[in-house]
Design a protein around this motif. Structure first.
Motif, PDB file in Angstrom:
ATOM      1  N   GLY A 289     -10.390   5.798   6.419  1.00 30.31           N
ATOM      2  CA  GLY A 289      -9.067   6.324   6.735  1.00 30.31           C
ATOM      3  C   GLY A 289      -7.998   5.280   6.546  1.00 30.31           C
ATOM      4  N   VAL A 290      -6.898   5.670   5.889  1.00 29.10           N
ATOM      5  CA  VAL A 290      -5.777   4.768   5.641  1.00 29.10           C
ATOM      6  C   VAL A 290      -4.561   5.337   6.352  1.00 29.10           C
ATOM      7  N   ASP A 291      -3.905   4.525   7.196  1.00 26.52           N
ATOM      8  CA  ASP A 291      -2.678   4.973   7.855  1.00 26.52           C
ATOM      9  C   ASP A 291      -1.688   3.822   7.941  1.00 26.52           C
ATOM     10  N   ALA A 292      -0.644   3.986   8.701  1.00 19.77           N
ATOM     11  CA  ALA A 292       0.431   2.993   8.758  1.00 19.77           C
ATOM     12  C   ALA A 292       0.006   1.707   9.439  1.00 19.77           C
TER      13      ALA A 292
ATOM     14  N   GLU B  90     -15.816   0.311  -6.876  1.00 22.21           N
ATOM     15  CA  GLU B  90     -15.980  -0.575  -5.733  1.00 22.21           C
ATOM     16  C   GLU B  90     -14.612  -1.034  -5.242  1.00 22.21           C
ATOM     17  N   LEU B  91     -14.479  -1.065  -3.910  1.00 19.14           N
ATOM     18  CA  LEU B  91     -13.236  -1.539  -3.316  1.00 19.14           C
ATOM     19  C   LEU B  91     -13.617  -2.537  -2.232  1.00 19.14           C
ATOM     20  N   THR B  92     -12.957  -3.703  -2.282  1.00 26.89           N
ATOM     21  CA  THR B  92     -13.319  -4.816  -1.401  1.00 26.89           C
ATOM     22  C   THR B  92     -12.150  -5.147  -0.493  1.00 26.89           C
ATOM     23  N   ILE B  93     -12.464  -5.302   0.809  1.00 26.25           N
ATOM     24  CA  ILE B  93     -11.460  -5.686   1.811  1.00 26.25           C
ATOM     25  C   ILE B  93     -11.828  -7.076   2.314  1.00 26.25           C
ATOM     26  N   LYS B  94     -10.926  -8.033   2.105  1.00 23.57           N
ATOM     27  CA  LYS B  94     -11.160  -9.398   2.551  1.00 23.57           C
ATOM     28  C   LYS B  94     -10.293  -9.676   3.771  1.00 23.57           C
TER      29      LYS B  94
ATOM     30  N   LEU C  68      -6.654   5.922  -5.835  1.00 21.08           N
ATOM     31  CA  LEU C  68      -5.776   6.570  -4.858  1.00 21.08           C
ATOM     32  C   LEU C  68      -5.802   5.810  -3.531  1.00 21.08           C
ATOM     33  N   ILE C  69      -7.013   5.381  -3.135  1.00 20.26           N
ATOM     34  CA  ILE C  69      -7.126   4.590  -1.901  1.00 20.26           C
ATOM     35  C   ILE C  69      -6.352   3.284  -2.052  1.00 20.26           C
ATOM     36  N   PHE C  70      -6.486   2.673  -3.207  1.00 14.56           N
ATOM     37  CA  PHE C  70      -5.807   1.390  -3.451  1.00 14.56           C
ATOM     38  C   PHE C  70      -4.282   1.560  -3.398  1.00 14.56           C
TER      39      PHE C  70
ATOM     40  N   CYS D 108      -3.201   2.017   0.187  1.00 13.55           N
ATOM     41  CA  CYS D 108      -3.277   0.747   0.908  1.00 13.55           C
ATOM     42  C   CYS D 108      -2.075  -0.132   0.591  1.00 13.55           C
ATOM     43  N   ILE D 109      -1.727  -0.207  -0.708  1.00 11.45           N
ATOM     44  CA  ILE D 109      -0.590  -1.037  -1.110  1.00 11.45           C
ATOM     45  C   ILE D 109       0.705  -0.518  -0.493  1.00 11.45           C
ATOM     46  N   GLY D 110       0.907   0.810  -0.593  1.00 10.25           N
ATOM     47  CA  GLY D 110       2.143   1.387  -0.049  1.00 10.25           C
ATOM     48  C   GLY D 110       2.253   1.215   1.459  1.00 10.25           C
TER      49      GLY D 110
END
Length: 552
Positions: A228-231, A263-267, A288-290, A293-295
């Motif tokens: 889940g991506v939120d503010a 693949e998506l990596t969170i550091k 879309l997830i990326f 996340c950026i926005g």
């Protein structure tokens, strides 16, 4: 230059349909326009300045995608339709709606979108909270509650509660409306924008508010998860629980996010912390997830920096607008209060006027009734006077009749006494007559017996005379004729004369007895007739006495 030449130089266009939460718009776009050109056109048409929260969304191959701002519209993988449909929706959500949503149009669009997500059950909300949110939505739509205007059933055509809540409780639509109206009545005096803001302030505390969910799998064991991506950051959920994240990465604790293929990596910012990697089913989902996340990260950092001049101006304008609206609302509230007071005063005056008219009408009716009653009483008095006269006359007549009846009663008593005396006399006479009759009967019986004895003696005398004659004059028995000059014949004639005389006395006696008997019968008949007359007179006297008693 000719008109044909002008037409040739006009750019080619294509049509798009923009669908907001509550409206639709169509635009003609140039073939070379990028996504930002179309987006700016829509924002200008809506009068929207807080553009960083929104985007244009479209659906391709069953997947929702956002239009890229830096690429041409027609170069992107959009639906091949005419006109091309895009949904103008909030792409990013504020952390605190009251502080970040400055424009009223921005606030209204967020309110409509969040309300739709709650009704479509994209955001879970408890039944109690849904009723409260529904009451704010009703306040935003209908204004202050007025029981005279908002009658039962006025919410019948409004969708205010999720179907899940309606199925969960066995309540009728009238019961739900009653519950919502109870809260709605307490929001009196709240303006539309304030009601929408209260709605959003409640909604932003819900667990699923502003979260975009994506199915992912971990690198090691490929366990199915939700990202889940939120503010506030990135959250990892189990597949069956979207409320409580198993792991969260706040934007302030993330050092870097990289995307390669699926693949998506969170550091994390802490270099000693473990790097989180996950895989998505498609490259488009990863991209879309990326983008989200950026926005969200950019907005997160932007909120924590000094506001730009544009934002400061917008906030100042928003404050001025709120102050102006507040003063306007206060003025309107005051005017409304004065109008309500004036209406109440008018209603009171009208009620008082109606009451006075009613009292006047009642007084007139009472006066008319009094006049009618007076006339009726006068008529009754006249009738009573006539009745009194008639009663006096009747009393006089009754008194005369009473005196007459008393006289009649006295006469009746006297006549009754006389009749009783006559009856007694008649009874005495009857007794005497019976006695006389008995005496006469006895005398007649004695006379009959004497007559019988006389006749028997006569018969015996005649028989003896015959016997003597036969003995002394045997030839006389054979020849009974005798000479008149004979001395024996003279003696015989003398005896015969004696017998004839005795026979004449007997006949006379019988005649007297018969005559007395006839006189007795005649007297008896007259006495019976007299008795009948007396009985009839006594019966008539009794009838007169009864009538006299009735008159009394």
């Amino acid at each position: 230059m000719s008109i044909r030449g002008l037409k040739k130089k006009q750019p080619k266009t294509f049509k798009v349909r923009i669908i907001t939460v509550d409206a639709e718009m169509e635009f003609s776009c140039e073939m070379k326009w990028k996504g930002k050109d179309l987006f700016d056109l829509v924002c200008r048409a809506l009068g929207l300045r807080e553009t960083w929260f929104f985007g244009l969304q479209y659906t391709i191959k069953g997947m929702c995608t956002w239009l890229k701002m830096d690429k041409k519209v027609l170069d992107q993988e959009i639906p091949k339709e005419d006109p091309i449909s895009f949904h103008f929706l909030a792409k990013f959500y504020p952390e605190k709606v009251e502080e970040e949503l400055l424009q009223e149009i921005t606030q209204h669009l967020f309110f409509l979108q969040v309300k739709k997500q709650i009704l479509d059950e994209e955001i879970y909300c408890s039944p109690e909270a849904t009723v409260l949110l529904a009451s704010y939505a009703v306040q935003a739509k209908y204004g202050d509650y007025d029981p005279n205007f908002h009658e039962p059933g006025f919410l019948a055509h409004d969708e205010l509660l999720p179907k899940r809540v309606l199925r969960q409780y066995q309540l009728t639509a009238e019961m739900w409306e009653e519950k919502i109206t109870a809260w709605y009545a307490e929001h009196r005096g709240i303006a539309r924008d304030e009601a929408e803001m209260n709605y959003l302030k409640i909604a932003q505390d819900l667990e699923m508010y502003g979260v975009n969910y994506f199915p992912i799998a971990q690198n090691k064991n490929h366990t199915d998860l939700l990202l889940g991506v939120d503010a506030k950051g990135i959250h990892i959920y189990s597949i069956n629980n979207r409320f409580s994240p198993n792991k969260s990465f706040e934007w302030s604790s993330i050092r870097n996010i990289s995307c390669s293929e699926k693949e998506l990596t969170i550091k994390p910012l802490d270099k000693k912390a473990e790097v989180f990697k996950f895989f998505s089913s498609q490259l488009k989902v990863n991209k879309l997830i990326f983008q989200l996340c950026i926005g969200n990260h950019d907005l997160f950092m932007r909120r924590r920096k000094v506001d730009s001049i544009e934002i400061q101006q917008m906030k100042a304008q928003a404050r001025e607008e709120k102050a102006r609206k507040k003063m306007e609302n206060q003025r309107l509230a005051r005017e409304k209060q004065l109008r309500e007071e004036a209406e109440r005063a008018k209603e009171e005056l009208e009620r008082r006027l109606f009451q006075l008219e009613d009292e006047a009408r009642q007084a007139n009716e009472a006066l008319l009734r009094s006049q009618e009653a007076a006339e009726l009483l006068a008529e009754k008095a006249q009738i009573a006077e006539e009745e009194a006269k008639l009663l006096a006359q009747n009393a006089a007549e009754a008194e005369q009749e009473r005196q007459r009846l008393e006289i009649t009663a006295l006469k009746s008593k006297e006549e009754k006494r006389l009749m009783e005396q006559k009856m007694r006399e008649a009874e005495l006479i009857a007794v005497k007559l019976v006695k006389e009759s008995d005496r006469r009967a006895k005398e007649a019986e004695h006379l009959k017996q004497d007559l019988h004895e006389a006749r028997e003696a006569e018969r015996k005398a005649k028989q003896k005379l015959l016997d003597i004659t036969r003995l002394n004059y045997p030839h006389m028995a054979k020849y009974p004729q005798y000479s008149p000059g004979d001395s024996r014949d003279a003696n015989f004639d003398k005896g015969s004369t004696k017998l004839d005389l005795k026979d004449i006395d007997l006949k006379r006696l019988s005649f007297e007895i018969e005559r007395e008997r006839l006189d007795y019968l005649e007297k008896s008949r007259k006495f019976e007739d007299r008795l009948k007359e007396l009985k009839s007179e006594i019966h008539a006297l009794k009838l007169e006495e009864k009538q006299a008693g009735l008159y009394s």
